[in-house]
Scaffold this motif. Structure first.
Motif, PDB file in Angstrom:
ATOM      1  N   LYS A  70      52.238  10.769 -23.637  1.00 54.05           N
ATOM      2  CA  LYS A  70      53.163   9.673 -23.934  1.00 54.05           C
ATOM      3  C   LYS A  70      54.424   9.846 -23.095  1.00 54.05           C
ATOM      4  O   LYS A  70      55.439  10.347 -23.565  1.00 54.05           O
ATOM      5  CB  LYS A  70      53.499   9.646 -25.423  1.00 54.05           C
ATOM      6  N   GLY A  71      54.323   9.393 -21.858  1.00 50.10           N
ATOM      7  CA  GLY A  71      55.441   9.543 -20.945  1.00 50.10           C
ATOM      8  C   GLY A  71      55.655   8.324 -20.078  1.00 50.10           C
ATOM      9  O   GLY A  71      56.331   8.401 -19.054  1.00 50.10           O
ATOM     10  N   CYS A  72      55.085   7.190 -20.491  1.00 52.56           N
ATOM     11  CA  CYS A  72      55.243   5.948 -19.737  1.00 52.56           C
ATOM     12  C   CYS A  72      55.744   4.844 -20.664  1.00 52.56           C
ATOM     13  O   CYS A  72      55.765   5.011 -21.885  1.00 52.56           O
ATOM     14  CB  CYS A  72      53.910   5.540 -19.101  1.00 52.56           C
ATOM     15  N   ASP A  73      56.155   3.737 -20.082  1.00 50.06           N
ATOM     16  CA  ASP A  73      56.647   2.588 -20.848  1.00 50.06           C
ATOM     17  C   ASP A  73      55.787   1.364 -20.572  1.00 50.06           C
ATOM     18  O   ASP A  73      55.235   1.213 -19.480  1.00 50.06           O
ATOM     19  CB  ASP A  73      58.095   2.262 -20.469  1.00 50.06           C
ATOM     20  N   SER A  74      55.729   0.490 -21.555  1.00 56.63           N
ATOM     21  CA  SER A  74      55.019  -0.781 -21.369  1.00 56.63           C
ATOM     22  C   SER A  74      55.993  -1.944 -21.221  1.00 56.63           C
ATOM     23  O   SER A  74      55.582  -3.075 -21.002  1.00 56.63           O
ATOM     24  CB  SER A  74      54.082  -1.041 -22.555  1.00 56.63           C
ATOM     25  N   THR A  75      57.296  -1.661 -21.349  1.00 58.08           N
ATOM     26  CA  THR A  75      58.319  -2.700 -21.198  1.00 58.08           C
ATOM     27  C   THR A  75      59.209  -2.373 -20.000  1.00 58.08           C
ATOM     28  O   THR A  75      59.480  -1.206 -19.713  1.00 58.08           O
ATOM     29  CB  THR A  75      59.201  -2.804 -22.457  1.00 58.08           C
ATOM     30  N   SER A  76      59.675  -3.408 -19.343  1.00 56.94           N
ATOM     31  CA  SER A  76      60.470  -3.214 -18.124  1.00 56.94           C
ATOM     32  C   SER A  76      61.892  -2.747 -18.406  1.00 56.94           C
ATOM     33  O   SER A  76      62.590  -2.294 -17.496  1.00 56.94           O
ATOM     34  CB  SER A  76      60.515  -4.511 -17.314  1.00 56.94           C
ATOM     35  N   ASP A  77      62.332  -2.861 -19.663  1.00 54.65           N
ATOM     36  CA  ASP A  77      63.694  -2.454 -20.005  1.00 54.65           C
ATOM     37  C   ASP A  77      63.706  -1.288 -20.991  1.00 54.65           C
ATOM     38  O   ASP A  77      64.627  -1.126 -21.783  1.00 54.65           O
ATOM     39  CB  ASP A  77      64.492  -3.631 -20.563  1.00 54.65           C
ATOM     40  N   GLY A  78      62.660  -0.466 -20.938  1.00 55.97           N
ATOM     41  CA  GLY A  78      62.609   0.737 -21.763  1.00 55.97           C
ATOM     42  C   GLY A  78      63.392   1.869 -21.116  1.00 55.97           C
ATOM     43  O   GLY A  78      64.207   1.653 -20.210  1.00 55.97           O
ATOM     44  N   GLY A  79      63.125   3.091 -21.562  1.00 58.65           N
ATOM     45  CA  GLY A  79      63.869   4.244 -21.069  1.00 58.65           C
ATOM     46  C   GLY A  79      63.829   4.412 -19.568  1.00 58.65           C
ATOM     47  O   GLY A  79      64.839   4.765 -18.941  1.00 58.65           O
ATOM     48  N   TYR A  80      62.668   4.152 -18.960  1.00 60.05           N
ATOM     49  CA  TYR A  80      62.551   4.309 -17.508  1.00 60.05           C
ATOM     50  C   TYR A  80      63.080   3.087 -16.760  1.00 60.05           C
ATOM     51  O   TYR A  80      63.636   3.215 -15.666  1.00 60.05           O
ATOM     52  CB  TYR A  80      61.098   4.591 -17.124  1.00 60.05           C
ATOM     53  N   GLY A  81      62.924   1.922 -17.338  1.00 62.49           N
ATOM     54  CA  GLY A  81      63.438   0.716 -16.696  1.00 62.49           C
ATOM     55  C   GLY A  81      64.952   0.716 -16.593  1.00 62.49           C
ATOM     56  O   GLY A  81      65.521   0.307 -15.575  1.00 62.49           O
ATOM     57  N   ILE A  82      65.622   1.219 -17.648  1.00 61.39           N
ATOM     58  CA  ILE A  82      67.087   1.199 -17.610  1.00 61.39           C
ATOM     59  C   ILE A  82      67.643   2.278 -16.688  1.00 61.39           C
ATOM     60  O   ILE A  82      68.682   2.086 -16.058  1.00 61.39           O
ATOM     61  CB  ILE A  82      67.713   1.297 -19.018  1.00 61.39           C
ATOM     62  N   THR A  83      66.943   3.411 -16.580  1.00 59.88           N
ATOM     63  CA  THR A  83      67.413   4.424 -15.629  1.00 59.88           C
ATOM     64  C   THR A  83      67.205   3.941 -14.196  1.00 59.88           C
ATOM     65  O   THR A  83      68.026   4.220 -13.316  1.00 59.88           O
ATOM     66  CB  THR A  83      66.706   5.770 -15.853  1.00 59.88           C
ATOM     67  N   ALA A  84      66.123   3.196 -13.969  1.00 56.35           N
ATOM     68  CA  ALA A  84      65.904   2.615 -12.640  1.00 56.35           C
ATOM     69  C   ALA A  84      67.017   1.618 -12.308  1.00 56.35           C
ATOM     70  O   ALA A  84      67.550   1.608 -11.192  1.00 56.35           O
ATOM     71  CB  ALA A  84      64.542   1.926 -12.587  1.00 56.35           C
ATOM     72  N   ALA A  85      67.387   0.792 -13.282  1.00 58.66           N
ATOM     73  CA  ALA A  85      68.455  -0.190 -13.066  1.00 58.66           C
ATOM     74  C   ALA A  85      69.782   0.503 -12.754  1.00 58.66           C
ATOM     75  O   ALA A  85      70.552   0.046 -11.901  1.00 58.66           O
ATOM     76  CB  ALA A  85      68.599  -1.077 -14.301  1.00 58.66           C
ATOM     77  N   PHE A  86      70.048   1.600 -13.427  1.00 62.96           N
ATOM     78  CA  PHE A  86      71.265   2.381 -13.193  1.00 62.96           C
ATOM     79  C   PHE A  86      71.259   2.978 -11.786  1.00 62.96           C
ATOM     80  O   PHE A  86      72.257   2.909 -11.054  1.00 62.96           O
ATOM     81  CB  PHE A  86      71.357   3.476 -14.252  1.00 62.96           C
ATOM     82  N   LEU A  87      70.131   3.544 -11.379  1.00 60.79           N
ATOM     83  CA  LEU A  87      70.020   4.146 -10.047  1.00 60.79           C
ATOM     84  C   LEU A  87      70.186   3.107  -8.943  1.00 60.79           C
ATOM     85  O   LEU A  87      70.769   3.389  -7.893  1.00 60.79           O
ATOM     86  CB  LEU A  87      68.672   4.854  -9.907  1.00 60.79           C
ATOM     87  N   PHE A  88      69.684   1.904  -9.187  1.00 64.29           N
ATOM     88  CA  PHE A  88      69.859   0.837  -8.198  1.00 64.29           C
ATOM     89  C   PHE A  88      71.344   0.574  -7.961  1.00 64.29           C
ATOM     90  O   PHE A  88      71.786   0.406  -6.818  1.00 64.29           O
ATOM     91  CB  PHE A  88      69.163  -0.443  -8.660  1.00 64.29           C
ATOM     92  N   GLU A  89      72.129   0.541  -9.037  1.00 63.63           N
ATOM     93  CA  GLU A  89      73.571   0.308  -8.900  1.00 63.63           C
ATOM     94  C   GLU A  89      74.237   1.435  -8.110  1.00 63.63           C
ATOM     95  O   GLU A  89      75.126   1.184  -7.288  1.00 63.63           O
ATOM     96  CB  GLU A  89      74.225   0.182 -10.279  1.00 63.63           C
ATOM     97  N   LEU A  90      73.804   2.671  -8.346  1.00 66.04           N
ATOM     98  CA  LEU A  90      74.394   3.799  -7.617  1.00 66.04           C
ATOM     99  C   LEU A  90      74.127   3.683  -6.119  1.00 66.04           C
ATOM    100  O   LEU A  90      74.991   4.008  -5.298  1.00 66.04           O
ATOM    101  CB  LEU A  90      73.836   5.125  -8.147  1.00 66.04           C
ATOM    102  N   GLY A  91      72.938   3.213  -5.770  1.00 69.58           N
ATOM    103  CA  GLY A  91      72.637   2.999  -4.360  1.00 69.58           C
ATOM    104  C   GLY A  91      73.399   1.819  -3.788  1.00 69.58           C
ATOM    105  O   GLY A  91      73.920   1.873  -2.673  1.00 69.58           O
TER     106      GLY A  91
END
Length: 214
Positions: free
Chosen positions: A169-190
């Motif tokens: 259990k290490g994946c998400d089925s929603t785009s705004d779950g734990g991994y989706g929001i960290t991806a969104a944060f990293l995009f802003e940093l770039g």
């Protein structure tokens, strides 16, 4: 009367007092209960939040149309990119921190408390923030729980290669779950130049790879 003050002076004193009260309320940094951590661990945790709060928007370093097309931060968090606001977003969801065994995970969330494993304190400050952000998302309900990663999942865990996501259990089925929001944060940093675009892209792709779409 001898003991009285002019009305204007009295109002002035009250105004100054009110300003001081407001300053104390809004300038105080709010941290969750850290009583279950030792002094060194508390220091690391607070350094993580201090780093996050230093990340504020500046001039965008990428093409504006690309930013507008790919940025998901505001649509997820309902506020524009701000490390200070994001710090409060995390702290409003995590009530306590403790330290202990986390098995195949770096940290675990349950009922407002985050259990931090040994590996957390060996991470760099950005990865620590990503872990805290990820765990805070779990406070928003069962919709943000994890699903099992495919057995043939071949992506590495960038924070700990010993952790193998496949079949766990290490994946998400929603785009705004734990991994989706960290991806969104990293995009802003770039986008704002806090990370170079190569590192930001690698990190972004690593996080978003955990979002499994049917």
């Amino acid at each position: 009367m001898v003991d009285s003050k002019p009305l204007s002076e009295l109002y002035s004193v009250k105004t100054i007092f009110a300003i001081l009260v407001l300053y104390c309320v809004f300038s105080t940094k709010l941290y969750s209960d850290e009583s279950k951590l030792n002094v060194k661990q508390i220091k690391v945790l607070k350094e993580s939040f201090s780093y996050l709060e230093s990340l504020e928007p500046k001039r965008i370093k990428i093409d504006k149309s690309t930013y507008n097309r790919l940025s998901q931060f505001e649509s997820i968090f309902k506020f524009s990119f701000s490390g200070k606001k994001l710090s409060r977003w995390i702290q409003s969801r995590i009530n306590k921190y403790s330290y202990g065994s986390t098995g195949d995970y770096i940290a675990m969330y349950q009922d407002g408390e985050v259990l931090l494993g040994r590996a957390f304190f060996s991470l760099n400050r950005l990865d620590r923030v990503l872990v805290l952000l990820h765990e805070a998302r779990h406070a928003d309900g069962k919709n943000y729980g994890h699903v099992i990663c495919p057995e043939n999942f071949q992506f590495l865990n960038p924070r700990d290669w010993k952790i193998h996501p496949a079949g766990k259990k290490g994946c998400d089925s929603t785009s705004d779950g734990g991994y989706g929001i960290t991806a969104a944060f990293l995009f802003e940093l770039g986008a704002y130049g806090y990370l170079n675009q190569t590192e930001a892209a690698h990190r972004y792709n690593s996080e978003i790879s955990r979002v499994i779409r049917d």
